[in-house]
Write a protein that holds these residues in place. Structure first.
Motif, PDB file in Angstrom:
ATOM      1  N   GLN A 419       0.607  -1.318   0.011  1.00 29.33           N
ATOM      2  CA  GLN A 419       0.031   0.118   0.065  1.00 29.33           C
ATOM      3  C   GLN A 419       0.709   1.165   0.111  1.00 29.33           C
ATOM      4  O   GLN A 419       1.991   1.501   0.621  1.00 29.33           O
ATOM      5  N   VAL A 420       0.793   2.055  -1.129  1.00 27.99           N
ATOM      6  CA  VAL A 420       1.450   3.236  -1.136  1.00 27.99           C
ATOM      7  C   VAL A 420       0.155   4.460  -0.600  1.00 27.99           C
ATOM      8  O   VAL A 420      -0.697   4.911  -1.310  1.00 27.99           O
ATOM      9  N   TYR A 421       1.536   5.824   0.263  1.00 26.01           N
ATOM     10  CA  TYR A 421       0.342   6.482   0.343  1.00 26.01           C
ATOM     11  C   TYR A 421       1.165   7.872  -0.653  1.00 26.01           C
ATOM     12  O   TYR A 421       2.495   7.997  -0.533  1.00 26.01           O
ATOM     13  N   GLN A 431       5.722   7.094   0.700  1.00 25.06           N
ATOM     14  CA  GLN A 431       5.664   5.991   2.257  1.00 25.06           C
ATOM     15  C   GLN A 431       5.068   4.847   1.498  1.00 25.06           C
ATOM     16  O   GLN A 431       3.988   4.742   0.875  1.00 25.06           O
ATOM     17  N   ALA A 432       5.177   3.781   2.402  1.00 21.71           N
ATOM     18  CA  ALA A 432       4.436   2.651   1.706  1.00 21.71           C
ATOM     19  C   ALA A 432       4.610   1.629   2.593  1.00 21.71           C
ATOM     20  O   ALA A 432       5.244   2.046   3.432  1.00 21.71           O
ATOM     21  N   GLU A 433       3.574   1.217   2.590  1.00 21.66           N
ATOM     22  CA  GLU A 433       3.362  -0.147   3.416  1.00 21.66           C
ATOM     23  C   GLU A 433       3.077  -1.260   3.286  1.00 21.66           C
ATOM     24  O   GLU A 433       2.428  -1.510   2.233  1.00 21.66           O
ATOM     25  N   LEU A 434       3.921  -2.399   3.531  1.00 17.26           N
ATOM     26  CA  LEU A 434       4.206  -3.958   3.147  1.00 17.26           C
ATOM     27  C   LEU A 434       3.910  -4.829   4.362  1.00 17.26           C
ATOM     28  O   LEU A 434       4.672  -4.394   4.733  1.00 17.26           O
ATOM     29  N   GLU A 435       1.919  -5.765   3.818  1.00 17.31           N
ATOM     30  CA  GLU A 435       1.686  -6.559   4.799  1.00 17.31           C
ATOM     31  C   GLU A 435       2.490  -7.697   3.685  1.00 17.31           C
ATOM     32  O   GLU A 435       2.692  -8.043   2.384  1.00 17.31           O
ATOM     33  N   TYR A 436       3.064  -8.585   4.081  1.00 16.64           N
ATOM     34  CA  TYR A 436       3.697 -10.149   4.316  1.00 16.64           C
ATOM     35  C   TYR A 436       3.434 -10.962   5.321  1.00 16.64           C
ATOM     36  O   TYR A 436       3.047 -10.868   6.331  1.00 16.64           O
ATOM     37  N   ASP A 437       3.515 -12.492   4.690  1.00 15.89           N
ATOM     38  CA  ASP A 437       3.575 -13.899   5.308  1.00 15.89           C
ATOM     39  C   ASP A 437       4.541 -13.645   5.679  1.00 15.89           C
ATOM     40  O   ASP A 437       5.870 -13.571   4.618  1.00 15.89           O
ATOM     41  N   TYR A 438       5.373 -14.925   6.635  1.00 17.82           N
ATOM     42  CA  TYR A 438       6.801 -15.391   6.835  1.00 17.82           C
ATOM     43  C   TYR A 438       6.944 -17.293   7.309  1.00 17.82           C
ATOM     44  O   TYR A 438       5.230 -17.737   7.808  1.00 17.82           O
ATOM     45  N   ASN A 439       7.488 -17.709   7.135  1.00 22.75           N
ATOM     46  CA  ASN A 439       7.834 -18.999   7.581  1.00 22.75           C
ATOM     47  C   ASN A 439       9.106 -18.695   8.217  1.00 22.75           C
ATOM     48  O   ASN A 439      10.071 -18.375   7.778  1.00 22.75           O
ATOM     49  N   VAL A 440       9.027 -19.272   9.563  1.00 25.35           N
ATOM     50  CA  VAL A 440      10.399 -19.553  10.210  1.00 25.35           C
ATOM     51  C   VAL A 440      10.811 -20.777  10.795  1.00 25.35           C
ATOM     52  O   VAL A 440      10.087 -21.462  11.381  1.00 25.35           O
ATOM     53  N   SER A 441      12.296 -21.134   9.836  1.00 30.67           N
ATOM     54  CA  SER A 441      12.710 -22.868  10.667  1.00 30.67           C
ATOM     55  C   SER A 441      13.679 -22.064  11.865  1.00 30.67           C
ATOM     56  O   SER A 441      14.899 -20.789  11.620  1.00 30.67           O
ATOM     57  N   TYR A 442      13.554 -23.003  13.078  1.00 31.00           N
ATOM     58  CA  TYR A 442      14.451 -22.790  14.428  1.00 31.00           C
ATOM     59  C   TYR A 442      14.792 -23.891  14.479  1.00 31.00           C
ATOM     60  O   TYR A 442      13.523 -25.100  14.953  1.00 31.00           O
ATOM     61  N   THR A 443      15.696 -24.157  15.610  1.00 33.35           N
ATOM     62  CA  THR A 443      15.518 -25.181  16.159  1.00 33.35           C
ATOM     63  C   THR A 443      15.304 -24.759  18.099  1.00 33.35           C
ATOM     64  O   THR A 443      15.740 -23.754  18.895  1.00 33.35           O
ATOM     65  N   ASP A 464       6.817  -0.884   7.836  1.00 35.42           N
ATOM     66  CA  ASP A 464       6.605   0.484   6.763  1.00 35.42           C
ATOM     67  C   ASP A 464       7.446   1.179   6.385  1.00 35.42           C
ATOM     68  O   ASP A 464       9.098   1.005   6.918  1.00 35.42           O
ATOM     69  N   ALA A 465       7.788   1.868   5.419  1.00 33.76           N
ATOM     70  CA  ALA A 465       8.959   2.614   5.516  1.00 33.76           C
ATOM     71  C   ALA A 465       8.776   3.556   4.576  1.00 33.76           C
ATOM     72  O   ALA A 465       8.122   3.995   3.651  1.00 33.76           O
ATOM     73  N   ARG A 466       9.906   4.212   4.280  1.00 34.57           N
ATOM     74  CA  ARG A 466       9.427   5.806   3.804  1.00 34.57           C
ATOM     75  C   ARG A 466      10.935   6.007   2.816  1.00 34.57           C
ATOM     76  O   ARG A 466      11.995   6.140   3.060  1.00 34.57           O
ATOM     77  N   PHE A 467      10.464   6.044   1.482  1.00 32.62           N
ATOM     78  CA  PHE A 467      11.345   6.762   0.074  1.00 32.62           C
ATOM     79  C   PHE A 467      11.278   8.000   0.370  1.00 32.62           C
ATOM     80  O   PHE A 467      10.970   8.760  -0.137  1.00 32.62           O
ATOM     81  N   VAL A 468      13.166   8.417  -0.333  1.00 34.74           N
ATOM     82  CA  VAL A 468      13.343   9.890  -1.031  1.00 34.74           C
ATOM     83  C   VAL A 468      13.968   9.854  -1.977  1.00 34.74           C
ATOM     84  O   VAL A 468      14.938   8.577  -2.361  1.00 34.74           O
ATOM     85  N   TYR A 469      14.520  10.399  -3.451  1.00 36.23           N
ATOM     86  CA  TYR A 469      14.682  10.328  -4.148  1.00 36.23           C
ATOM     87  C   TYR A 469      16.244  10.951  -3.598  1.00 36.23           C
ATOM     88  O   TYR A 469      16.175  12.231  -3.387  1.00 36.23           O
ATOM     89  N   ASP A 470      16.768  10.489  -4.316  1.00 40.83           N
ATOM     90  CA  ASP A 470      18.596  10.630  -4.312  1.00 40.83           C
ATOM     91  C   ASP A 470      19.296  10.462  -5.265  1.00 40.83           C
ATOM     92  O   ASP A 470      20.638  11.365  -5.198  1.00 40.83           O
ATOM     93  N   GLY A 471      17.951  11.365  -6.266  1.00 45.71           N
ATOM     94  CA  GLY A 471      19.563  11.919  -7.673  1.00 45.71           C
ATOM     95  C   GLY A 471      19.170  10.794  -8.870  1.00 45.71           C
ATOM     96  O   GLY A 471      18.964  10.717 -10.032  1.00 45.71           O
ATOM     97  N   ASP A 472      19.207   9.185  -8.179  1.00 51.18           N
ATOM     98  CA  ASP A 472      18.940   7.813  -9.638  1.00 51.18           C
ATOM     99  C   ASP A 472      18.095   7.430  -8.850  1.00 51.18           C
ATOM    100  O   ASP A 472      17.546   6.273  -9.389  1.00 51.18           O
ATOM    101  N   THR A 473      17.824   6.697  -7.437  1.00 51.22           N
ATOM    102  CA  THR A 473      16.227   6.006  -7.129  1.00 51.22           C
ATOM    103  C   THR A 473      16.605   6.857  -6.073  1.00 51.22           C
ATOM    104  O   THR A 473      16.650   7.425  -5.222  1.00 51.22           O
ATOM    105  N   TYR A 474      15.000   5.483  -5.230  1.00 56.56           N
ATOM    106  CA  TYR A 474      14.519   5.976  -4.415  1.00 56.56           C
ATOM    107  C   TYR A 474      15.080   5.280  -3.593  1.00 56.56           C
ATOM    108  O   TYR A 474      15.805   4.016  -3.417  1.00 56.56           O
TER     109      TYR A 474
END
Length: 486
Positions: A419-421, A431-443, A464-474
């Motif tokens: 989701q990008v705001y 600003q963007a929010e990324l919802e995700y699923d995960y699987n953790v393997s542990y002992t 949750d992340a905020r990006f800015v453009y630095d002249g070449d990319t975000y």
């Protein structure tokens, strides 16, 4: 007086030659007062070798006149003796015209002969008549003086401060923007041009002024540089109103002699007006591209441009990577500065943000799970943002370290939902929010028996992340990867 027998000019009694034609007057009858004639008593000079006309042995007998008798009639020509001796000019080669005196007398104005005779009788020289050249010189000098007077009168009238103020307001009333612009004191600038001024004035709603009067402001103190005038005018259907016009004296002279006045542009121009756009964006105002020379700095993901521009409504276009072209308007009279906000991501932009966020999430967790330092992920962040994010990374790395009872071995992510705001809440950052699923393997290690067991744990979280453009990319300005439970 003696009357010249040749030209009739009246001469004084002691004249030897006629003052008009030069004829010798000795022996000529004298005109006595009352009209009687007398013979000139002075003896005439005898010419050389002249025969003696007197009788022998005595002087010549004088004619006798009987008392009461009329004088003898004057002879038109002398009965005897030589002809009257005439005056010869100084240069013998210049001939003498006996009729010269008569023709000269005939060409003189009425009364001239009398004035001439009286002047000569008084012993003075005759007055000289001015030549045509002298008259022409005098006339040209008078015309030159008149032209100089007119030149300065017209110049002072046209170049005075009051006349400039009146001409400017008349051009404003007539909506003659070309004439009005020519009388303004305008500084140089990319956005201060005649065509831009005309566009602003045409776009603004102008009142219908029916008449006006310009007069110098009461109590205005003249400083020699500025003059202020009050303009009272009538608006059709609205009544009376007033405004002020200030004129400024320029350093240069008009036509070398007259002061030059320009109308002050104060109130017409917004000086150093600030426009904020997202970093990396290209902006154009009224179709004119903003340049690096107008860039005054950046703050919180925004570039700040400062320009001087005519007050009024202006258009702006902004193009930023991953976003649709932004088009808007701003009014310098109602807004002290303008910030571009509400940019919309393009379809390609949304995909780019989601990909960038997924890569950041996986790289961030893999480095922390492997126990690496922040330098491993430092390049994911924009310049200046790394220091504020290093502590958060170190805490995540510590949480993922093996403990007495568990040791994570692998984390897998799936099911991304991004989701990008719009960036208006964060000063141009993305600003963007990324919802995700995960699987953790542990002992897992049992506490009492010490037995180990491989386990997995599934769950979901969001980053949750905020990006800015630095002249070449975000790049990341801030990042919260979310928490993985196991």
């Amino acid at each position: 007086m003696l009357i010249c027998p040749n030209c009739g000019t009246a001469n004084t009694d002691d004249s030897k030659f006629c003052e008009g034609c030069g004829t010798k007057l000795e022996g000529v009858a004298r005109q006595a007062p009352g009209g009687s004639e007398e013979i000139n008593a002075q003896p005439a000079a005898e010419p050389e070798n002249a025969p003696n006309m007197e009788p022998d042995g005595g002087a010549a007998a004088e004619p006798t006149v009987e008392p009461g008798a009329e004088p003898a009639e004057e002879q038109t020509e002398p009965a005897m003796g030589p002809e009257p001796e005439q005056w010869q000019p100084e240069h013998a080669d210049q001939g003498y015209d006996p009729n010269m005196g008569q023709s000269f007398e005939q060409n003189m104005p009425q009364g001239f002969d009398q004035d001439f005779t009286q002047n000569m009788a008084a012993g003075g020289a005759p007055r000289k008549k001015m030549s045509r050249l002298q008259l022409a010189v005098i006339l040209e000098a008078a015309c030159l003086v008149l032209l100089i007077v007119v030149f300065f009168a017209v110049g002072n009238s046209r170049s005075s401060a009051g006349s400039v103020a009146e001409k400017y307001f008349k051009a404003y009333v007539d909506q003659d923007w070309e004439e009005a612009y020519s009388m303004l004191e305008i500084p140089e600038g990319t956005f201060i041009q005649e065509d831009q001024y005309e566009q602003i004035m045409d776009a603004s709603e102008q009142p219908e002024i029916t008449n006006f009067q310009v007069q110098e402001s009461v109590g205005d103190v003249e400083d020699g540089i500025t003059r202020t005038f009050t303009v009272n005018y009538s608006i059709n259907g609205q009544g009376q109103s007033s405004t002020t016009v200030t004129v400024v004296r320029q350093s240069r002279k008009s036509m070398l002699f007259f002061d030059t006045w320009k109308v002050s542009a104060d109130g017409l121009i917004a000086q150093d007006y600030s426009i904020y756009v997202p970093q990396g964006a290209q902006a154009a105002v009224d179709g004119v591209q903003l340049t690096e020379e107008q860039l005054s700095g950046d703050s919180e993901g925004m570039d700040c441009y400062q320009i001087s521009i005519f007050n009024g409504t202006h258009s702006i276009q902004v193009e930023a990577p991953w976003f649709e072209t932004y088009e808007g308007q701003f009014d310098t009279l109602s807004q002290g500065e303008y910030t571009v906000s509400g940019l919309s991501l393009s379809d390609d932009g949304e995909q780019a943000v989601e990909s960038k966020l997924q890569e950041a999430l996986q790289a961030y967790y893999q480095a922390a799970l492997a126990g690496k330092s922040f330098d491993e992920v430092k390049d994911l962040f924009a310049e200046g943002a790394a220091d504020s994010n290093e502590d958060a990374y170190d805490r995540l790395r510590d949480d993922l370290e093996a403990t007495d009872y568990s040791a994570p071995k692998q984390i897998q992510f799936s099911g991304f939902r991004c989701q990008v705001y719009d960036g208006d809440s964060y000063n141009g950052s993305l600003q963007a929010e990324l919802e995700y699923d995960y699987n953790v393997s542990y002992t897992y290690t049992y506490t009492y028996s010490g037995r180990t067991e491989d386990r997995t744990n599934d769950g979901s979280s969001y980053a949750d992340a905020r990006f800015v453009y630095d002249g070449d990319t975000y790049k990341l300005l801030s990042f919260d990867p979310g928490y993985v439970w196991y």
